[in-house]
Design a protein around this motif. Structure first.
Motif, PDB file in Angstrom:
ATOM      1  N   GLU A 154      39.262  35.034  35.976  1.00 10.25           N
ATOM      2  CA  GLU A 154      38.024  34.732  36.680  1.00 10.25           C
ATOM      3  C   GLU A 154      37.666  35.858  37.647  1.00 10.25           C
ATOM      4  OE1 GLU A 154      38.483  29.834  36.710  1.00 10.25           O
ATOM      5  OE2 GLU A 154      38.733  30.988  38.572  1.00 10.25           O
ATOM      6  N   GLY A 155      36.396  35.854  38.071  1.00 11.92           N
ATOM      7  CA  GLY A 155      35.951  36.829  39.047  1.00 11.92           C
ATOM      8  C   GLY A 155      35.373  38.067  38.397  1.00 11.92           C
ATOM      9  N   ALA A 156      35.170  39.094  39.206  1.00  9.59           N
ATOM     10  CA  ALA A 156      34.557  40.338  38.745  1.00  9.59           C
ATOM     11  C   ALA A 156      35.317  41.519  39.328  1.00  9.59           C
ATOM     12  CB  ALA A 156      33.091  40.398  39.170  1.00  9.59           C
ATOM     13  N   PHE A 157      35.369  42.579  38.579  1.00  6.54           N
ATOM     14  CA  PHE A 157      36.006  43.822  39.024  1.00  6.54           C
ATOM     15  C   PHE A 157      35.421  44.240  40.369  1.00  6.54           C
ATOM     16  CE2 PHE A 157      35.785  48.574  38.885  1.00  6.54           C
ATOM     17  CZ  PHE A 157      37.145  48.819  39.022  1.00  6.54           C
ATOM     18  N   ASP A 158      36.316  44.640  41.294  1.00  6.55           N
ATOM     19  CA  ASP A 158      35.859  45.000  42.636  1.00  6.55           C
ATOM     20  C   ASP A 158      36.304  46.400  43.038  1.00  6.55           C
ATOM     21  OD1 ASP A 158      34.406  44.172  44.998  1.00  6.55           O
ATOM     22  OD2 ASP A 158      36.340  44.114  46.026  1.00  6.55           O
ATOM     23  N   GLY A 159      36.631  47.225  42.063  1.00  8.34           N
ATOM     24  CA  GLY A 159      36.937  48.616  42.368  1.00  8.34           C
ATOM     25  C   GLY A 159      38.210  48.836  43.152  1.00  8.34           C
ATOM     26  N   GLY A 160      39.084  47.844  43.185  1.00 13.02           N
ATOM     27  CA  GLY A 160      40.340  47.985  43.907  1.00 13.02           C
ATOM     28  C   GLY A 160      40.331  47.352  45.280  1.00 13.02           C
ATOM     29  N   GLY A 161      39.228  46.710  45.661  1.00 12.97           N
ATOM     30  CA  GLY A 161      39.150  46.044  46.962  1.00 12.97           C
ATOM     31  C   GLY A 161      39.729  44.646  46.917  1.00 12.97           C
ATOM     32  N   PHE A 209      43.817  46.749  30.447  1.00 13.72           N
ATOM     33  CA  PHE A 209      44.066  45.317  30.543  1.00 13.72           C
ATOM     34  C   PHE A 209      45.559  45.076  30.399  1.00 13.72           C
ATOM     35  CE2 PHE A 209      43.312  44.197  25.735  1.00 13.72           C
ATOM     36  CZ  PHE A 209      43.845  45.408  25.349  1.00 13.72           C
ATOM     37  N   MET A 210      45.970  43.819  30.450  1.00 14.96           N
ATOM     38  CA  MET A 210      47.400  43.531  30.450  1.00 14.96           C
ATOM     39  C   MET A 210      48.104  43.972  29.169  1.00 14.96           C
ATOM     40  SD  MET A 210      47.480  39.356  29.946  1.00 14.96           S
ATOM     41  CE  MET A 210      49.127  39.226  29.220  1.00 14.96           C
ATOM     42  N   LEU A 259      56.275  40.730  34.088  1.00 13.51           N
ATOM     43  CA  LEU A 259      55.053  39.956  34.326  1.00 13.51           C
ATOM     44  C   LEU A 259      53.857  40.861  34.088  1.00 13.51           C
ATOM     45  CD1 LEU A 259      53.541  37.417  35.377  1.00 13.51           C
ATOM     46  CD2 LEU A 259      53.786  38.375  37.688  1.00 13.51           C
ATOM     47  N   ARG A 260      52.992  40.434  33.176  1.00 18.01           N
ATOM     48  CA  ARG A 260      51.718  41.130  32.930  1.00 18.01           C
ATOM     49  C   ARG A 260      50.584  40.157  33.218  1.00 18.01           C
ATOM     50  NH1 ARG A 260      50.922  42.332  27.296  1.00 18.01           N
ATOM     51  NH2 ARG A 260      52.255  40.539  26.880  1.00 18.01           N
ATOM     52  N   PHE A 261      49.475  40.670  33.723  1.00 21.98           N
ATOM     53  CA  PHE A 261      48.324  39.797  33.957  1.00 21.98           C
ATOM     54  C   PHE A 261      47.060  40.634  33.993  1.00 21.98           C
ATOM     55  CE2 PHE A 261      49.586  41.305  38.087  1.00 21.98           C
ATOM     56  CZ  PHE A 261      48.414  41.428  38.823  1.00 21.98           C
ATOM     57  N   ASN A 262      45.940  39.960  33.736  1.00 25.02           N
ATOM     58  CA  ASN A 262      44.628  40.598  33.838  1.00 25.02           C
ATOM     59  C   ASN A 262      44.108  40.453  35.264  1.00 25.02           C
ATOM     60  OD1 ASN A 262      44.401  41.365  31.109  1.00 25.02           O
ATOM     61  ND2 ASN A 262      43.603  39.360  30.530  1.00 25.02           N
ATOM     62  N   THR A 263      43.774  41.559  35.887  1.00 25.04           N
ATOM     63  CA  THR A 263      43.128  41.470  37.192  1.00 25.04           C
ATOM     64  C   THR A 263      41.748  40.835  37.036  1.00 25.04           C
ATOM     65  OG1 THR A 263      42.273  43.727  36.961  1.00 25.04           O
ATOM     66  CG2 THR A 263      44.368  43.457  38.138  1.00 25.04           C
ATOM     67  N   ARG A 264      41.134  40.493  38.144  1.00 28.55           N
ATOM     68  CA  ARG A 264      39.875  39.732  38.151  1.00 28.55           C
ATOM     69  C   ARG A 264      38.811  40.370  37.246  1.00 28.55           C
ATOM     70  NH1 ARG A 264      38.505  38.637  43.767  1.00 28.55           N
ATOM     71  NH2 ARG A 264      40.740  38.221  43.770  1.00 28.55           N
ATOM     72  N   GLY A 265      38.204  39.496  36.431  1.00 29.87           N
ATOM     73  CA  GLY A 265      37.139  39.929  35.542  1.00 29.87           C
ATOM     74  C   GLY A 265      37.593  40.649  34.291  1.00 29.87           C
ATOM     75  N   THR A 266      38.901  40.747  34.051  1.00 33.20           N
ATOM     76  CA  THR A 266      39.439  41.498  32.922  1.00 33.20           C
ATOM     77  C   THR A 266      39.802  40.551  31.783  1.00 33.20           C
ATOM     78  OG1 THR A 266      40.323  43.166  34.447  1.00 33.20           O
ATOM     79  CG2 THR A 266      41.226  43.131  32.218  1.00 33.20           C
ATOM     80  N   SER A 267      39.498  40.989  30.548  1.00 31.90           N
ATOM     81  CA  SER A 267      39.739  40.174  29.352  1.00 31.90           C
ATOM     82  C   SER A 267      40.774  40.821  28.451  1.00 31.90           C
ATOM     83  CB  SER A 267      38.437  39.982  28.560  1.00 31.90           C
ATOM     84  OG  SER A 267      37.478  39.294  29.318  1.00 31.90           O
ATOM     85  N   SER A 268      41.492  39.972  27.719  1.00 36.10           N
ATOM     86  CA  SER A 268      42.429  40.401  26.683  1.00 36.10           C
ATOM     87  C   SER A 268      42.572  39.234  25.724  1.00 36.10           C
ATOM     88  CB  SER A 268      43.788  40.755  27.307  1.00 36.10           C
ATOM     89  OG  SER A 268      44.480  39.584  27.687  1.00 36.10           O
ATOM     90  N   PRO A 269      43.338  39.385  24.625  1.00 37.22           N
ATOM     91  CA  PRO A 269      43.560  38.226  23.757  1.00 37.22           C
ATOM     92  C   PRO A 269      44.131  37.015  24.484  1.00 37.22           C
ATOM     93  CG  PRO A 269      44.190  40.231  22.620  1.00 37.22           C
ATOM     94  CD  PRO A 269      43.869  40.631  24.025  1.00 37.22           C
TER      95      PRO A 269
END
Length: 240
Positions: free
Chosen positions: A91-98, A54-55, A76-86
């Motif tokens: 939003e969204g769901a992990f898509d395996g890199g697609g 995660f970020m 710049l740090r960010f959570n990709t889709r579906g990823t959580s951190s403090p």
């Protein structure tokens, strides 16, 4: 005070959101030098979220904690889709890199909207796959790959960088769980200008202050070498 572990140096830090073209909101943080104009921008892509990435994965968190102050870099740090951190959950769901292609694009759109200078993609593990697959689509000066596994990035994705004038820098841990130096030299041979940095004793997760400093030093060497050597002690106040 020795700079190590979770120490956070001064910077201008703000929570940000990124909007993807497929309608999602991603959460992140931008860290800027406290008073100076940034010399360059690191757009970081975290390790595999289904394996705990995660970020706030430690190398990326420490880059944001130290490099605005030590090397005049924006991070710049960010959570990709579906990823959580403090910071929150994107939003969204992990898509395996697609569909994560949209996430990379959203980060680059943010960089351009904010007029941040000289962007580089810095991927770690899964993040290296995103950098290799999608980095050519954006105006970046280069990509820095930390522990590239080359699982989702195909030989064609790698070879596509052969005719690119932009930098490709890969840090290959000697004791990596997925891709070690001998294999890396073979897999990256299709990019004549790629710089492979073999790290003796390095491991995929870059655990420990020695490995952290090595990684951050190599990032700065690629992006803003005038800031080297990075200090290991700090005499001013700490950040927030």
């Amino acid at each position: 005070m020795e700079i190590r572990g979770p120490i956070q140096l001064p910077a201008r830090r703000e929570d940000v959101t990124l909007d993807t073209l497929d309608g999602l909101t991603l959460v992140g943080e931008l860290a800027l030098p406290e008073t100076a104009t940034p010399d360059a921008t690191l757009v970081t892509l975290h390790p595999l979220p289904t394996a705990g990435g995660f970020m706030d994965s430690h190398i990326l968190r420490k880059a944001a904690a130290r490099l605005p102050a030590l090397a005049d870099l924006a991070v710049l740090r960010f959570n990709t889709r579906g990823t959580s951190s403090p910071r929150g959950t994107s939003e969204g769901a992990f898509d395996g890199g697609g569909a994560e292609a949209f996430d990379v694009a959203a980060a680059m759109d943010f960089v351009h909207e904010q007029d941040l200078p000289r962007p580089w993609l810095v991927g770690w593990s899964f993040g290296t796959e995103l950098a290799l697959k999608y980095g050519r689509d954006h105006e970046v000066e280069g990509i820095i790959l930390l522990s590239p596994p080359l699982h989702r990035a195909t030989d064609e994705d790698v070879a596509a960088w052969a005719d690119e004038p932009r930098a490709v820098v890969a840090l290959i841990p000697e004791l990596d769980d997925y891709l070690r130096p001998d294999q890396a030299r073979e897999r990256f041979a299709s990019i004549p200008h790629a710089t492979l940095i073999e790290v003796d004793g390095g491991r995929h997760l870059w655990v420990g202050e020695t490995q952290t400093r090595r990684v951050l030093t190599e990032i700065v060497a690629a992006v803003n070498p005038d800031a080297l050597p990075l200090p290991t002690e700090w005499t001013g106040r700490l950040g927030h």
